[in-house]
Each structure stands twice: as C-alpha cells, then as structure tokens.
Design a protein around this motif. Structure first.
Motif, PDB file in Angstrom:
ATOM      1  N   ALA A 137       0.852  -1.172   0.000  1.00  0.00           N
ATOM      2  CA  ALA A 137       0.000   0.000   0.000  1.00  0.00           C
ATOM      3  C   ALA A 137       0.898   1.236   0.000  1.00  0.00           C
ATOM      4  N   GLN A 142      -2.123   6.244   3.558  1.00  0.00           N
ATOM      5  CA  GLN A 142      -2.835   5.628   4.677  1.00  0.00           C
ATOM      6  C   GLN A 142      -2.891   6.567   5.880  1.00  0.00           C
ATOM      7  N   ARG A 175       3.816   6.930   7.424  1.00  0.00           N
ATOM      8  CA  ARG A 175       2.560   7.284   8.083  1.00  0.00           C
ATOM      9  C   ARG A 175       2.776   8.466   9.037  1.00  0.00           C
ATOM     10  N   VAL A 251      -4.194   2.738  11.692  1.00  0.00           N
ATOM     11  CA  VAL A 251      -4.137   2.303  10.293  1.00  0.00           C
ATOM     12  C   VAL A 251      -4.113   0.778  10.296  1.00  0.00           C
ATOM     13  N   ASP A 252      -4.773   0.191   9.353  1.00  0.00           N
ATOM     14  CA  ASP A 252      -4.811  -1.239   9.013  1.00  0.00           C
ATOM     15  C   ASP A 252      -6.232  -1.726   8.807  1.00  0.00           C
ATOM     16  N   ALA A 270      -7.575   3.470   8.465  1.00  0.00           N
ATOM     17  CA  ALA A 270      -7.552   3.257   7.016  1.00  0.00           C
ATOM     18  C   ALA A 270      -7.329   1.774   6.769  1.00  0.00           C
ATOM     19  N   GLN A 272      -6.066  -1.532   5.334  1.00  0.00           N
ATOM     20  CA  GLN A 272      -5.018  -2.192   4.562  1.00  0.00           C
ATOM     21  C   GLN A 272      -5.508  -3.623   4.409  1.00  0.00           C
ATOM     22  N   ASN A 302      -6.536   2.331   0.118  1.00  0.00           N
ATOM     23  CA  ASN A 302      -6.588   2.552   1.572  1.00  0.00           C
ATOM     24  C   ASN A 302      -7.876   3.284   1.964  1.00  0.00           C
TER      25      ASN A 302
END
Length: 324
Positions: A137, A142, A175, A251-252, A270, A272, A302
């Motif tokens: 990604a 993200q 990030r 994030v993930d 976001a 992933q 994302n």
C-alpha cells in the motif's frame, strides 16, 4: 468489550498456528511437484501480520502448483535475516518478505535476488533491492486519509500522544510523515504530550499508555501508526476516570479496530486489506515463477473506516471468518 478483544486474539493466534519456526530441509528447485514458496512474516504478535499470514495461506491453497511455508519473524531483525538466509540455502523457488526493518533486511533480500530466486517484498516494500518485485500500500496515503479526518475532530488546543512503529520501517516512517504534514503542521495549537515507539505491539503500547495516563491526567487523542498499538493504548485506560471520550486513530482496518470504531471507542482507521494483499502476492509469485511476468510492482488502496461505514467491514470480516 473484553470478550470481543479476547475472541479476536484467539482468532489471530489460531491463524498463526500455521507458521513453522523450524528450518526447512534442503531440496532442489521445482521438480514437477510444484513451486516451493517461503513467506517470512513480520511477527505473530502483530494482529495485522497475523491476518495477512492467514490470508496468504488461504490464497496459496487456490494454486495446485504452489506449496507455501510460513515463518514467524518474531519482530526481530536477526530472526528475519536468518530465515531469509535459510530460505535461500534451502532452494525455495520464491521468497516473500514482510520486513521488520527495511534497512536491516535489505542486504539479505538482495542475496535472495542474486541467488536467482523470485523475490517479493510486501507490507512494506523494500526500496533499493535490485530485481525484486513488490506488493504494498502507500503508507503516506494511509496516514494522510486518517489525519485529514482528525483535522476537524480533534478539539482546539488538544493534547495528544503518538505511538510509532519500528524505527526504520517504511510504513511507520511514512505514516508519521503524513501526520506531520497533514495534521500537526496545520494544527499548531495541538500539543504532543508524549511520543514513543511501540513496535506495532499491543502490549508495548499498553505499557506506554499506562505511564502516559499517570503523567498526564487529560489526553484528548491517541495518534497511532497502526491499529494494534491504538487498541492497546485504549485497553490501558479502559474504565478510568478522565479518559471518557478520548479519540483514537490508527491504520490497518483490523477486525478488532473496526469493532471498536462501530462501538464508538475508536475514531478512525484506514483499511489495509490483507485479503487483497495476499491475493496479489500469490498471483505475482505464480506469474513470476511461470514466466508470465518478469517483475511486479503493485499497490492496494486505503479506504477510510469510520463509525459511518464500519458495519460494512464487519460484514466483510464475518464472511472471512475473522469475526464470529
């Protein structure tokens, strides 16, 4: 909430039961029985890495000519580097590496390429390797999509804490750069009370947050470079006076984080998509091994997850068996 967190942890650990920590016995290249592919996963303690490892196993099962072996890097550069060396020595047809630290793994990944092995870096990509493919990604995007949400949600003159991934990790660094550019540079009123590395690890984030909450009786938001650390920080202050309504960003888009968002405990993340990453990795490995492609360089999207759409992703995870 404790029940949900425990249930997710059990699912993640079960997913990682497929990982073999032993060295493989030596064998020759494809002899008609199919291709041998090694996947070096970053760490079983990372919920996203656990999800991705499980999806890799499931996706590999769709290819009759691929046998996938999964190894747990234990969030250790030394362990990962040794596993890459072993995979090269044991003549795997392809090696897929989820690096713990890009710089530390780079020379070992290059050795894989130089040995004539199909080599793919994923989550994160490792720049500087000559001849490797990548499936990843965009970590800046993200972080940015979540940081932009925080611009309007984190209150004026807020006090926040920041949790980072491993030093030198491509995803953690980019990030964090996104948060600087898209949020902190635009919100000089916001004070960072404390910032530290928790190495994507939930337990490390819990310990940091326990200390921070004692030092700072009021914290408006947790800014985390992944969901696993964000959920650990939230667990550390669960039920404690003075932290009701604290915001948390990650994030993930892990199943646990998505449930926390739907419940209103966490603010945004976001996605992933481990399913998409696994699908692209296995297709790339197969295409490279069969000669359909010579190099592959792909990025997944994302999408943002907030309370408004969390239910859609929970349905996705239920369909995948990640939420019961």
């Amino acid at each position: 909430m404790k029940h949900l967190s425990t249930r997710f942890k059990c699912t993640a650990l079960a997913a990682l039961a497929v990982m073999s920590l032993a060295s493989c016995s030596s064998s020759s290249k494809d002899n008609g029985d199919g291709f041998r592919v090694a996947y070096i996963a970053r760490a079983q303690s990372d919920s996203f890495a656990a999800w991705l490892a499980n999806e890799m196993k499931a996706e590999a099962g769709k290819y009759q000519d691929i046998k996938l072996d999964i190894f747990d890097g234990q969030a250790s550069d030394d362990v990962e580097n040794t596993q890459i060396e072993n995979a090269v020595a044991n003549n795997y047809d392809a090696i897929i590496v989820q690096a713990n630290n890009n710089e530390a793994q780079l020379p070992y990944i290059q050795r894989s390429v130089d040995a004539g092995i199909v080599t793919i870096t994923t989550n994160p990509r490792v720049d500087g390797v000559n001849g490797a493919s990548s499936i990843d990604a965009n970590p800046y995007d993200q972080g940015a999509i979540v940081a932009k949400v925080a611009l309007d949600r984190i209150p004026q003159n807020a006090k926040v804490v920041v949790l980072n991934g491993p030093p030198g990790n491509f995803h953690s660094t980019n990030r964090r750069n996104a948060w600087k550019t898209e949020f902190f540079d635009k919100r000089p009123d916001v004070t960072i009370l404390d910032e530290n590395t928790a190495n994507w690890n939930k337990d490390e984030a819990m310990k940091l947050m326990e200390d921070w909450s004692l030092a700072h009786p009021h914290i408006d938001a947790i800014v985390s470079m992944n969901d696993n650390m964000a959920s650990g920080a939230l667990e550390a202050i669960k039920g404690r006076n003075g932290f009701d309504g604290i915001q948390a960003y990650g994030v993930d888009g892990t199943p646990e984080a998505t449930m926390l968002i739907e419940q209103g405990t966490m603010t945004a993340t976001a996605l992933q998509n481990a399913q998409e990453l696994a699908k692209l990795n296995m297709k790339a490995a197969h295409d490279l091994l069969t000669g359909a492609e010579t190099t592959v360089d792909l990025k997944v999207g994302n999408p943002l997850i907030t309370k408004d759409n969390a239910g859609e992703y929970i349905d996705l995870y239920k369909g995948a068996g990640l939420i019961k």
